[in-house]
Design a protein around this motif. Structure first.
Motif, PDB file in Angstrom:
ATOM      1  N   TRP A  46      -5.762 -55.330  24.993  1.00 62.95           N
ATOM      2  CA  TRP A  46      -7.111 -55.094  25.509  1.00 62.95           C
ATOM      3  C   TRP A  46      -7.762 -56.411  25.928  1.00 62.95           C
ATOM      4  CZ3 TRP A  46     -11.808 -56.856  23.567  1.00 62.95           C
ATOM      5  CH2 TRP A  46     -12.952 -56.253  24.083  1.00 62.95           C
ATOM      6  N   LEU A  47      -7.681 -57.425  25.072  1.00 64.85           N
ATOM      7  CA  LEU A  47      -8.295 -58.715  25.394  1.00 64.85           C
ATOM      8  C   LEU A  47      -7.599 -59.375  26.577  1.00 64.85           C
ATOM      9  CD1 LEU A  47     -10.320 -60.952  24.727  1.00 64.85           C
ATOM     10  CD2 LEU A  47      -8.551 -61.988  23.301  1.00 64.85           C
ATOM     11  N   ARG A  48      -6.272 -59.330  26.613  1.00 66.21           N
ATOM     12  CA  ARG A  48      -5.556 -59.979  27.715  1.00 66.21           C
ATOM     13  C   ARG A  48      -5.951 -59.386  29.061  1.00 66.21           C
ATOM     14  NH1 ARG A  48      -1.012 -59.713  24.048  1.00 66.21           N
ATOM     15  NH2 ARG A  48      -0.074 -58.017  25.260  1.00 66.21           N
ATOM     16  N   ALA A  49      -6.133 -58.074  29.103  1.00 72.99           N
ATOM     17  CA  ALA A  49      -6.544 -57.433  30.357  1.00 72.99           C
ATOM     18  C   ALA A  49      -7.907 -57.943  30.799  1.00 72.99           C
ATOM     19  CB  ALA A  49      -6.572 -55.916  30.185  1.00 72.99           C
ATOM     20  N   ASP A  69      -9.101 -60.268  34.230  1.00 73.24           N
ATOM     21  CA  ASP A  69     -10.231 -59.958  35.100  1.00 73.24           C
ATOM     22  C   ASP A  69     -11.230 -61.112  35.146  1.00 73.24           C
ATOM     23  OD1 ASP A  69      -9.227 -57.485  35.732  1.00 73.24           O
ATOM     24  OD2 ASP A  69     -10.414 -56.398  34.249  1.00 73.24           O
ATOM     25  N   ALA A  70     -11.508 -61.712  33.985  1.00 68.67           N
ATOM     26  CA  ALA A  70     -12.459 -62.820  33.926  1.00 68.67           C
ATOM     27  C   ALA A  70     -11.952 -64.020  34.722  1.00 68.67           C
ATOM     28  CB  ALA A  70     -12.716 -63.220  32.475  1.00 68.67           C
ATOM     29  N   ALA A  71     -10.652 -64.305  34.607  1.00 69.42           N
ATOM     30  CA  ALA A  71     -10.067 -65.419  35.351  1.00 69.42           C
ATOM     31  C   ALA A  71     -10.134 -65.169  36.851  1.00 69.42           C
ATOM     32  CB  ALA A  71      -8.622 -65.633  34.918  1.00 69.42           C
ATOM     33  N   ARG A 125     -18.518 -59.125  30.463  1.00 72.03           N
ATOM     34  CA  ARG A 125     -17.724 -57.888  30.396  1.00 72.03           C
ATOM     35  C   ARG A 125     -17.799 -57.271  29.004  1.00 72.03           C
ATOM     36  NH1 ARG A 125     -12.984 -55.900  32.909  1.00 72.03           N
ATOM     37  NH2 ARG A 125     -12.594 -53.827  32.026  1.00 72.03           N
ATOM     38  N   LEU A 126     -17.684 -58.089  27.962  1.00 69.39           N
ATOM     39  CA  LEU A 126     -17.728 -57.569  26.594  1.00 69.39           C
ATOM     40  C   LEU A 126     -19.099 -56.965  26.296  1.00 69.39           C
ATOM     41  CD1 LEU A 126     -15.835 -60.329  24.554  1.00 69.39           C
ATOM     42  CD2 LEU A 126     -14.919 -58.350  25.767  1.00 69.39           C
ATOM     43  N   GLU A 127     -20.150 -57.610  26.790  1.00 68.83           N
ATOM     44  CA  GLU A 127     -21.495 -57.078  26.564  1.00 68.83           C
ATOM     45  C   GLU A 127     -21.701 -55.765  27.293  1.00 68.83           C
ATOM     46  OE1 GLU A 127     -24.085 -60.264  27.717  1.00 68.83           O
ATOM     47  OE2 GLU A 127     -24.123 -61.129  25.687  1.00 68.83           O
ATOM     48  N   SER A 128     -21.202 -55.667  28.522  1.00 67.35           N
ATOM     49  CA  SER A 128     -21.372 -54.433  29.293  1.00 67.35           C
ATOM     50  C   SER A 128     -20.622 -53.266  28.662  1.00 67.35           C
ATOM     51  CB  SER A 128     -20.904 -54.633  30.733  1.00 67.35           C
ATOM     52  OG  SER A 128     -19.489 -54.789  30.784  1.00 67.35           O
ATOM     53  N   GLU A 129     -19.527 -53.572  27.964  1.00 67.16           N
ATOM     54  CA  GLU A 129     -18.749 -52.530  27.304  1.00 67.16           C
ATOM     55  C   GLU A 129     -19.251 -52.222  25.902  1.00 67.16           C
ATOM     56  OE1 GLU A 129     -14.599 -53.341  27.285  1.00 67.16           O
ATOM     57  OE2 GLU A 129     -14.418 -53.508  29.456  1.00 67.16           O
ATOM     58  N   GLY A 130     -20.161 -53.052  25.398  1.00 68.79           N
ATOM     59  CA  GLY A 130     -20.626 -52.863  24.024  1.00 68.79           C
ATOM     60  C   GLY A 130     -19.542 -53.143  23.009  1.00 68.79           C
ATOM     61  N   ARG A 173       5.236 -65.068  25.360  1.00 69.08           N
ATOM     62  CA  ARG A 173       5.059 -64.378  26.629  1.00 69.08           C
ATOM     63  C   ARG A 173       4.056 -65.160  27.471  1.00 69.08           C
ATOM     64  NH1 ARG A 173       9.113 -62.668  25.171  1.00 69.08           N
ATOM     65  NH2 ARG A 173       9.681 -60.529  24.646  1.00 69.08           N
ATOM     66  N   GLN A 174       4.151 -65.001  28.786  1.00 66.80           N
ATOM     67  CA  GLN A 174       3.321 -65.799  29.690  1.00 66.80           C
ATOM     68  C   GLN A 174       2.817 -64.959  30.846  1.00 66.80           C
ATOM     69  OE1 GLN A 174       5.187 -66.749  32.776  1.00 66.80           O
ATOM     70  NE2 GLN A 174       3.411 -67.645  33.801  1.00 66.80           N
ATOM     71  N   HIS A 175       1.573 -65.215  31.260  1.00 65.52           N
ATOM     72  CA  HIS A 175       1.013 -64.540  32.431  1.00 65.52           C
ATOM     73  C   HIS A 175       0.247 -65.573  33.249  1.00 65.52           C
ATOM     74  CE1 HIS A 175      -0.701 -61.233  34.818  1.00 65.52           C
ATOM     75  NE2 HIS A 175      -1.808 -61.958  34.821  1.00 65.52           N
ATOM     76  N   ARG A 176       0.536 -65.662  34.544  1.00 69.72           N
ATOM     77  CA  ARG A 176      -0.149 -66.588  35.434  1.00 69.72           C
ATOM     78  C   ARG A 176      -1.539 -66.037  35.768  1.00 69.72           C
ATOM     79  NH1 ARG A 176       2.389 -70.139  38.564  1.00 69.72           N
ATOM     80  NH2 ARG A 176       3.207 -70.662  36.489  1.00 69.72           N
ATOM     81  N   LEU A 177      -2.581 -66.798  35.434  1.00 65.84           N
ATOM     82  CA  LEU A 177      -3.954 -66.361  35.699  1.00 65.84           C
ATOM     83  C   LEU A 177      -4.399 -66.738  37.108  1.00 65.84           C
ATOM     84  CD1 LEU A 177      -5.686 -67.193  32.281  1.00 65.84           C
ATOM     85  CD2 LEU A 177      -5.038 -64.936  33.169  1.00 65.84           C
TER      86      LEU A 177
END
Length: 320
Positions: free
Chosen positions: A297-300, A304-306, A117-122, A170-174
């Motif tokens: 930005w990274l958390r989003a 998606d990656a998870a 994803r990071l590569e596709s976004e440059g 803070r917590q987010h369930r992946l």
């Protein structure tokens, strides 16, 4: 307290000290000297007429009055910050290094789709993966050693939920996964009777990040008056997969982690002969990073990656 005469900058200092529980870290966060932060707290104490913090050997402990004030102060500052300084992170123009603490299996699952994803976004983002050696990463996050922690943190997550809005994290369930018993494909138990007696009589490998000689499986067995013999303890899922694939040892892994061992074709899985809760893979971060644009930005992208990684792992398991 006369609100008309209150220096609102003092509320920023109050918020930083509440978040960091340290004058040194609060000063660094605010780009101030430690004496300046200490003086600001003194002025705030004089303005409120109440003690808000108590010095301790390892930091600042807020009083009950400070605890009750903080949610309102933080909400007000968040609204002002959003209105006056959006600070949108531009990943293709700004280089930023993120530090993420996670175990090898989690990294093996999540990093490939994240990097793609990071590569596709440059994006100019740099990812620094830190070893995870605990089921409770809150100290790492509070001390600023890591920006995020990904993994199974049942005790920490339960504590955060009980603290509600007062929690410093803070917590987010992946995603969630089920535990299964893993063995080599030619293992005698791979195709024979597999009950609790058989399981307890076998020889086992334990994956323990902290090096503890017993884990949650042993706690579940103890509650039933049973036990097992742990022959080997390791601290990596990859190592566990390789050893189990080449021996008669059994181990317990989340279904989603089997592919990440790199030995899935050589491994067989059996349902556990005793009830065991699901494994929850969570993302934890300190509230100091909650509203920072780059961190959001990274958390989003990690979410998606998870999602992609868990889908792929489940499809591979079904196909096998």
């Amino acid at each position: 307290m006369n609100f008309r005469n209150l220096d609102l900058n003092l509320l920023k200092v109050f918020d930083a000290v509440m978040a960091e529980r340290s004058l040194t870290r609060a000063a660094s966060r605010l780009a101030m000297t430690q004496p300046a932060v200490s003086h600001a707290l003194k002025r705030l104490r004089e303005a409120t007429g109440e003690e808000l913090f108590v010095r301790q050997a390892f930091g600042m402990k807020p009083t009950l009055r400070a605890e009750s004030l903080w949610p309102e102060v933080r909400n007000a500052l968040d609204r002002l910050r959003a209105a006056l300084d959006p600070g949108v992170y531009e990943p293709t123009r700004e280089e930023f290094t993120f530090r993420i603490a996670m175990a090898d299996a989690t990294a093996a699952l999540i990093l490939p789709p994240l990097v793609a994803r990071l590569e596709s976004e440059g994006a100019l983002a740099n990812i620094h993966v830190l070893p995870l050696t605990t089921r409770d990463p809150r100290a790492m996050l509070e001390q600023g050693e890591a920006d995020l922690a990904l993994g199974y943190f049942p005790g920490a997550v339960a504590a955060l939920k009980s603290q509600g809005d007062m929690a410093l994290m803070r917590q987010h369930r992946l995603y969630e996964s089920d535990y299964v018993c893993i063995m080599r494909r030619g293992h005698p138990l791979a195709s024979s009777t597999f009950d609790l007696d058989t399981y307890c009589a076998a020889r086992h490998l334990l994956v323990s990040f902290s090096g503890r000689p017993h884990g949650f499986v042993d706690e579940a067995l103890a509650s039933m008056g049973r036990s097992r013999r742990i022959v080997l303890t390791v601290n990596q899922f990859f190592t566990a997969g390789r050893i189990v694939a080449q021996s008669d040892l059994l181990t317990v892994l989340p279904v989603s982690f089997i592919e990440a061992t790199g030995y899935e074709p050589q491994l067989a899985q059996r349902p556990l002969p005793m009830p065991l809760g699901r494994v929850h893979v969570d993302m934890l971060w300190h509230l100091r990073n909650d509203d920072r644009s780059a961190q959001r930005w990274l958390r989003a992208r990690l979410v998606d990656a998870a999602r992609q990684a868990n889908l792929g792992a489940n499809e591979a398991t079904i196909a096998a």
